[in-house]
Design a protein around this motif. Sequence first.
Motif, PDB file in Angstrom:
ATOM      1  N   ALA B 295     -18.376  22.394  12.010  1.00  0.00           N
ATOM      2  CA  ALA B 295     -17.826  23.426  12.901  1.00  0.00           C
ATOM      3  C   ALA B 295     -18.457  24.791  12.612  1.00  0.00           C
ATOM      4  O   ALA B 295     -18.699  25.575  13.532  1.00  0.00           O
ATOM      5  N   GLY B 328     -14.530  21.219  19.923  1.00  0.00           N
ATOM      6  CA  GLY B 328     -14.490  20.609  18.591  1.00  0.00           C
ATOM      7  C   GLY B 328     -13.927  19.202  18.571  1.00  0.00           C
ATOM      8  O   GLY B 328     -13.513  18.729  17.526  1.00  0.00           O
ATOM      9  N   LYS B 330     -11.195  17.997  19.530  1.00  0.00           N
ATOM     10  CA  LYS B 330      -9.785  17.851  19.192  1.00  0.00           C
ATOM     11  C   LYS B 330      -8.906  18.196  20.398  1.00  0.00           C
ATOM     12  O   LYS B 330      -7.734  18.470  20.258  1.00  0.00           O
ATOM     13  N   LEU B 334     -11.614  25.523  20.313  1.00  0.00           N
ATOM     14  CA  LEU B 334     -11.374  26.170  19.025  1.00  0.00           C
ATOM     15  C   LEU B 334     -11.872  27.612  19.114  1.00  0.00           C
ATOM     16  O   LEU B 334     -12.836  27.906  19.804  1.00  0.00           O
ATOM     17  N   GLN B 345      -7.395  25.568  15.090  1.00  0.00           N
ATOM     18  CA  GLN B 345      -7.718  24.191  15.429  1.00  0.00           C
ATOM     19  C   GLN B 345      -6.467  23.315  15.408  1.00  0.00           C
ATOM     20  O   GLN B 345      -5.567  23.528  14.615  1.00  0.00           O
TER      21      GLN B 345
END
Lengths: 321, 389
Positions: B295, B328, B330, B334, B345
């Motif tokens: 990241a 990211g 997810k 982010l 996050q």
Amino acid sequence: MLRLTAILTLLAAPALAGGEIWVTNEKDDTISVIDIDSLEVTRTIPTGERPRGITFSHDYSRVYICASDSDAVQVMDPVSGEILHDLPSGEDPEQFVLHPDDRRLYIANEDDAITTVVDTETRRVIEQIDVGIEPEGMAVSPDGKIVITTSETTNMAHWIDTESEAIFANTLVDSRPRHAEFVKDGAELWVSAEIGGTVTVFDTATQAEKAKIHFEIKGVHQDRLQPVGFELTPDGKTAFIALGPANHVAVVDAETYEVEEYLLVGRRVWHMAFDGDHSRLFTTNGVSGDVTVIDVAARKPVKTIKVGRFPWGAAFRPEGG
Amino acid sequence: MRVFGLAALLSLSLGAAAASETTVRVGYLSVERPAPPVLSNLDPDPEDLGLAGARLGLADNATTGKFLGQSWTLMETAVPEGGDALAAARAALAGTPFLVIDAPAETLTAIADLPEAKGALLFNTSAPDAALRDDACRANLLHAIPSDAMRADALAQFLVQRRWSDVALISGGHDSDRAFAGALKASVEKFRLKLVGEKDWIFDADMRRNASAEVPLFTQEFGDHDVLLIADEIGDFGRYVVYNTWLPRPVAGSEELVPQAWAPVVEQWGAAQLQSRFEDLAHRDMTSEDYATWAALRTLGEAVTRTGSDEAGVLRDYILSDAFELAGFKGRPLSFRPWNGQLRQPIPIVTDRAVVATAPLEGFFHQGNELDTLGRDAPESACRAFEEN
């Protein structure tokens, strides 16, 4: 690819009363075939592993299916449901687009950062083109001169010249582009960005950004508004844009680029297909495992049809097609 | 509403950047430290922990960069145990203002305070300490790894959702155990759960043989509770507690049900693709440390691409602005908290076999960004270093 299907079905419109919507179920390795008159699943056809992209040949004699985890594009006889053969597709094909020549298939190989061009007749790979990371969205201009690959992690639309099979331009879009379509007879390219939460409109001639569509639903956090698949009505005036985990489809004025309405559909809405006369739109809802039928004129969801696990792609097949 | 105008404006300058060839150099500095001994021999730390994530992030940036006339290089430096971390940092900073650092908190702040680090952009990818995001924050130090508080808050949200409101806690004796136990207790208070009992892990016997005899009695003293929390960040004893408790209770925290920045079981939102790219490169599973270094590299990549600049000051401003967003894997964009430089996050809450939930959970609202229900929020922050910058 769906737009192309749309154009072709228009040409043949008088013959098209009924028909079917074919839906790929990513986590069931099947296709659910929905009869558009009864709005029921009439057939469930086994496919290779993790089917996603789906498109028909121009005469509907074959259906191409991205079987991502089988690393193959499968060619199926839509009448019998038999797999005729596999095409060499490169690894992990996710989406593809059939060129207007009805012969070249442009395939996004998600794991390999490659777009593979396959001749569906000789079943040979014509070219492999290096693109950005995690290519996914695929589009072809109506004149067949330009193919687009969008790459999810590189955040670009790659413009491929179909004569040289080489990239001639790269344009940045917002984060995680998922789907691309040429609209308005190819004058514009639209690209959705899932994490960016926008749809970017490009002028095809100059590849310059022309507009950006934003979304806002009361009570839904901005981060959940994740545009994925979309379709425009044949007059090019109205766009329907799936918003993923926001569980809505946005209805957008394609001339002002303003959202007019949000329609509630199933959970994590991915892609969509019109029926033959464009009176109804069928959306695949990944998490809820169903398809929402939208009445296009009334702009209302009218029915939910249970399909397999994680429905992803959708394509229309006319009756007897 | 996020600000898209800036992004659009910045991407306009891209044409210029694309025309000229730029090489972006990034330093990766890992400061090796002794690993405390643990009872089990089952899971040794990989040699390239963190480093492999940085290499993948660099490769991702390079693939994008080749369409824009950028090339990317990673200068890798490992400081052996007892080595001079500050000298290594100085040497790295002579070659680049961008450093991704795997080091304990006190080393991170010492590096950030070096004269050579003024105007540099440093990324913390392994230290979860609360103080680094609070009164010990530094304006040139961003945090890609979640804090203990973010992980603990994620788990607490899950406990609230399940209505497992009475919790007991066992804490190990290492600094990292105590820090995580402290974070868990703060989260218990923040989310109005109830701590019914708390014990230190005191056994020095080999629990691989004794657990079934000792642990039931040890946990009997808690009385009734809904869930047993364990702070065992080095993976020493927690595994022997599971299924040996007096009452049949779920175990969570450092063991069994664990809030993580990343885990091999994360597969939604395209994560499967990141996992498979990582496995191709490193031939092992991707960990939270690898995710943090990935990241950090991708943050730099995104900022360079969108601004068309490779100047640390320009990139820092952009990274801390509303325009910045990183995909990211997810499920949400982010971004960085402008008050302390922490990467916002989602936190997956995982077992070895599945993602059980992903925080922030539904129903935990925030006036700004729901991700800020995890960890230290702006009004509570004692970090002032970001204000004048």
